[in-house]
Design a protein around this motif. Structure first.
Motif, PDB file in Angstrom:
ATOM      1  N   ILE A 187       0.816  -1.219   0.000  1.00  0.00           N
ATOM      2  CA  ILE A 187       0.000   0.000   0.000  1.00  0.00           C
ATOM      3  C   ILE A 187       0.850   1.270   0.000  1.00  0.00           C
ATOM      4  CG2 ILE A 187      -1.959  -1.142   1.092  1.00  0.00           C
ATOM      5  CD1 ILE A 187      -1.215   0.122   3.717  1.00  0.00           C
ATOM      6  N   THR A 188       2.158   1.119  -0.199  1.00  0.00           N
ATOM      7  CA  THR A 188       3.043   2.285  -0.157  1.00  0.00           C
ATOM      8  C   THR A 188       3.334   2.883  -1.521  1.00  0.00           C
ATOM      9  OG1 THR A 188       5.048   0.943  -0.371  1.00  0.00           O
ATOM     10  CG2 THR A 188       4.193   1.318   1.866  1.00  0.00           C
ATOM     11  N   GLY A 189       3.106   2.113  -2.592  1.00  0.00           N
ATOM     12  CA  GLY A 189       3.491   2.569  -3.924  1.00  0.00           C
ATOM     13  C   GLY A 189       4.948   2.298  -4.247  1.00  0.00           C
ATOM     14  N   ASP A 190       5.705   1.760  -3.312  1.00  0.00           N
ATOM     15  CA  ASP A 190       7.125   1.453  -3.491  1.00  0.00           C
ATOM     16  C   ASP A 190       7.249  -0.043  -3.779  1.00  0.00           C
ATOM     17  OD1 ASP A 190       9.864   0.819  -3.101  1.00  0.00           O
ATOM     18  OD2 ASP A 190      10.119   2.501  -1.718  1.00  0.00           O
ATOM     19  N   THR A 191       7.708  -0.385  -4.977  1.00  0.00           N
ATOM     20  CA  THR A 191       7.728  -1.786  -5.412  1.00  0.00           C
ATOM     21  C   THR A 191       9.006  -2.537  -5.042  1.00  0.00           C
ATOM     22  OG1 THR A 191       8.668  -1.231  -7.576  1.00  0.00           O
ATOM     23  CG2 THR A 191       6.255  -1.262  -7.392  1.00  0.00           C
ATOM     24  N   ARG A 192       9.946  -1.897  -4.368  1.00  0.00           N
ATOM     25  CA  ARG A 192      11.272  -2.512  -4.237  1.00  0.00           C
ATOM     26  C   ARG A 192      11.270  -3.820  -3.450  1.00  0.00           C
ATOM     27  NH1 ARG A 192      14.658   2.542  -2.155  1.00  0.00           N
ATOM     28  NH2 ARG A 192      12.646   2.881  -1.112  1.00  0.00           N
ATOM     29  N   ILE A 193      10.448  -3.951  -2.424  1.00  0.00           N
ATOM     30  CA  ILE A 193      10.426  -5.216  -1.687  1.00  0.00           C
ATOM     31  C   ILE A 193       9.771  -6.304  -2.537  1.00  0.00           C
ATOM     32  CG2 ILE A 193       9.549  -6.379   0.378  1.00  0.00           C
ATOM     33  CD1 ILE A 193       9.921  -3.750   1.883  1.00  0.00           C
ATOM     34  N   HIS A 194       8.726  -5.948  -3.273  1.00  0.00           N
ATOM     35  CA  HIS A 194       8.145  -6.922  -4.202  1.00  0.00           C
ATOM     36  C   HIS A 194       9.162  -7.321  -5.274  1.00  0.00           C
ATOM     37  CE1 HIS A 194       4.378  -5.595  -2.342  1.00  0.00           C
ATOM     38  NE2 HIS A 194       3.824  -6.687  -2.839  1.00  0.00           N
ATOM     39  N   GLU A 195       9.961  -6.380  -5.729  1.00  0.00           N
ATOM     40  CA  GLU A 195      10.995  -6.687  -6.717  1.00  0.00           C
ATOM     41  C   GLU A 195      12.005  -7.684  -6.156  1.00  0.00           C
ATOM     42  OE1 GLU A 195      12.606  -2.905  -7.760  1.00  0.00           O
ATOM     43  OE2 GLU A 195      10.796  -2.236  -8.799  1.00  0.00           O
ATOM     44  N   LEU A 196      12.365  -7.514  -4.883  1.00  0.00           N
ATOM     45  CA  LEU A 196      13.276  -8.473  -4.259  1.00  0.00           C
ATOM     46  C   LEU A 196      12.653  -9.859  -4.200  1.00  0.00           C
ATOM     47  CD1 LEU A 196      14.791  -6.455  -1.263  1.00  0.00           C
ATOM     48  CD2 LEU A 196      15.928  -7.117  -3.388  1.00  0.00           C
ATOM     49  N   PHE A 197      11.351  -9.929  -3.908  1.00  0.00           N
ATOM     50  CA  PHE A 197      10.714 -11.229  -3.896  1.00  0.00           C
ATOM     51  C   PHE A 197      10.686 -11.847  -5.290  1.00  0.00           C
ATOM     52  CE2 PHE A 197       6.749 -13.821  -4.160  1.00  0.00           C
ATOM     53  CZ  PHE A 197       7.256 -14.917  -3.473  1.00  0.00           C
ATOM     54  N   VAL A 198      10.400 -11.053  -6.302  1.00  0.00           N
ATOM     55  CA  VAL A 198      10.415 -11.564  -7.672  1.00  0.00           C
ATOM     56  C   VAL A 198      11.802 -12.143  -8.001  1.00  0.00           C
ATOM     57  CG1 VAL A 198      10.269 -10.922 -10.106  1.00  0.00           C
ATOM     58  CG2 VAL A 198       8.544 -10.108  -8.492  1.00  0.00           C
ATOM     59  N   GLU A 199      12.856 -11.463  -7.553  1.00  0.00           N
ATOM     60  CA  GLU A 199      14.210 -11.982  -7.801  1.00  0.00           C
ATOM     61  C   GLU A 199      14.429 -13.304  -7.075  1.00  0.00           C
ATOM     62  OE1 GLU A 199      16.671 -10.971  -9.895  1.00  0.00           O
ATOM     63  OE2 GLU A 199      14.957  -9.825 -10.661  1.00  0.00           O
ATOM     64  N   LEU A 200      13.907 -13.440  -5.866  1.00  0.00           N
ATOM     65  CA  LEU A 200      14.002 -14.712  -5.153  1.00  0.00           C
ATOM     66  C   LEU A 200      13.310 -15.825  -5.935  1.00  0.00           C
ATOM     67  CD1 LEU A 200      13.386 -13.806  -1.392  1.00  0.00           C
ATOM     68  CD2 LEU A 200      15.557 -14.363  -2.489  1.00  0.00           C
ATOM     69  N   VAL A 201      12.140 -15.510  -6.484  1.00  0.00           N
ATOM     70  CA  VAL A 201      11.401 -16.498  -7.283  1.00  0.00           C
ATOM     71  C   VAL A 201      12.186 -16.835  -8.541  1.00  0.00           C
ATOM     72  CG1 VAL A 201       9.281 -16.987  -8.524  1.00  0.00           C
ATOM     73  CG2 VAL A 201       9.179 -15.697  -6.383  1.00  0.00           C
ATOM     74  N   ARG A 202      12.667 -15.824  -9.218  1.00  0.00           N
ATOM     75  CA  ARG A 202      13.363 -16.033 -10.498  1.00  0.00           C
ATOM     76  C   ARG A 202      14.654 -16.831 -10.332  1.00  0.00           C
ATOM     77  NH1 ARG A 202      17.063 -13.461 -13.706  1.00  0.00           N
ATOM     78  NH2 ARG A 202      17.410 -11.829 -12.154  1.00  0.00           N
ATOM     79  N   SER A 203      15.289 -16.657  -9.181  1.00  0.00           N
ATOM     80  CA  SER A 203      16.568 -17.346  -8.961  1.00  0.00           C
ATOM     81  C   SER A 203      16.408 -18.831  -8.748  1.00  0.00           C
ATOM     82  CB  SER A 203      17.289 -16.739  -7.759  1.00  0.00           C
ATOM     83  OG  SER A 203      16.597 -17.008  -6.562  1.00  0.00           O
TER      84      SER A 203
END
Length: 203
Positions: A187-203
């Motif tokens: 709800i913050t508009g800041d995607t950086r933590i979601h981006e880190l999770f996406v990288e965890l998934v992608r790895s």
């Protein structure tokens, strides 16, 4: 290795900020689906467990025959990101829960349910998100009837703390492909933590 655009990340769609998490993930370039049934869980490369009420999430997961498949998926290496009540659901142990409360487990931590108080005690803060696997950054954080982490085991890594009455509290933890925050980054508009999770998934 999957490209980001070919990933599908599910959001557990039983309660909480499902739409907001999906919007953030889609900004990160991945496909998303709501997950209510085992057949939908089988389609995802990772899953977000949003906030809400942790006892209700557990009961609804049982009703929708999703509890055991999700618990087993986590044991088998399915990446997951839990926020607020989702953090509680990823904890191996909880304090302040009901006598019959169940969690999916996966992270070697003890989480105190409603650790920061009731709804009227909700607050906003800036936390230093300092994971060992990525560059540190300051993140806006909204805490709503939020839990905090009492302690972590040797397999878990503290990624963020916040200063609160009583001292610094652990509010973000990672263990392998599992990530949990006690606050609501969706709800913050800041995607950086979601981006880190996406990288965890992608790895």
């Amino acid at each position: 290795m999957s490209t980001t655009s070919s990933l599908t990340i599910g959001v557990l769609a039983l309660q909480g900020d499902v739409r907001e998490h999906r919007a953030m993930l889609e900004q990160c370039g991945v496909q998303t689906i709501g997950v209510r049934r085992p057949a939908e869980l089988a389609q995802v490369d990772g899953i977000v467990i949003p906030g809400g009420e942790s006892t209700t999430i557990g009961k609804l997961a049982r009703i929708f025959d999703l509890f055991e498949p999700l618990r087993q998926g986590l044991r088998d290496g399915l990446p997951a990101f839990g926020t607020c009540a989702g953090m509680i659901m990823l904890a191996d142990a909880i304090e302040g829960g009901t006598a019959d409360q169940e969690t999916f487990g996966g992270i070697d931590m003890v989480v105190r349910r409603n650790g920061f108080g009731r709804q009227v005690d909700s607050f906003e803060a800036t936390v230093r998100f300092n994971p060992s696997w990525a560059t540190a950054f300051d993140s806006p954080a909204t805490f709503i009837r939020a839990p905090y982490v009492e302690k972590v085991g040797g397999a878990a890594e503290v990624a963020a703390t916040v200063t609160a009455p009583g001292g610094d509290r652990i509010v973000a933890v990672r263990q392998g492909r599992l990530l949990a925050t006690s606050f609501h980054p969706e709800i913050t508009g800041d995607t950086r933590i979601h981006e880190l999770f996406v990288e965890l998934v992608r790895s």
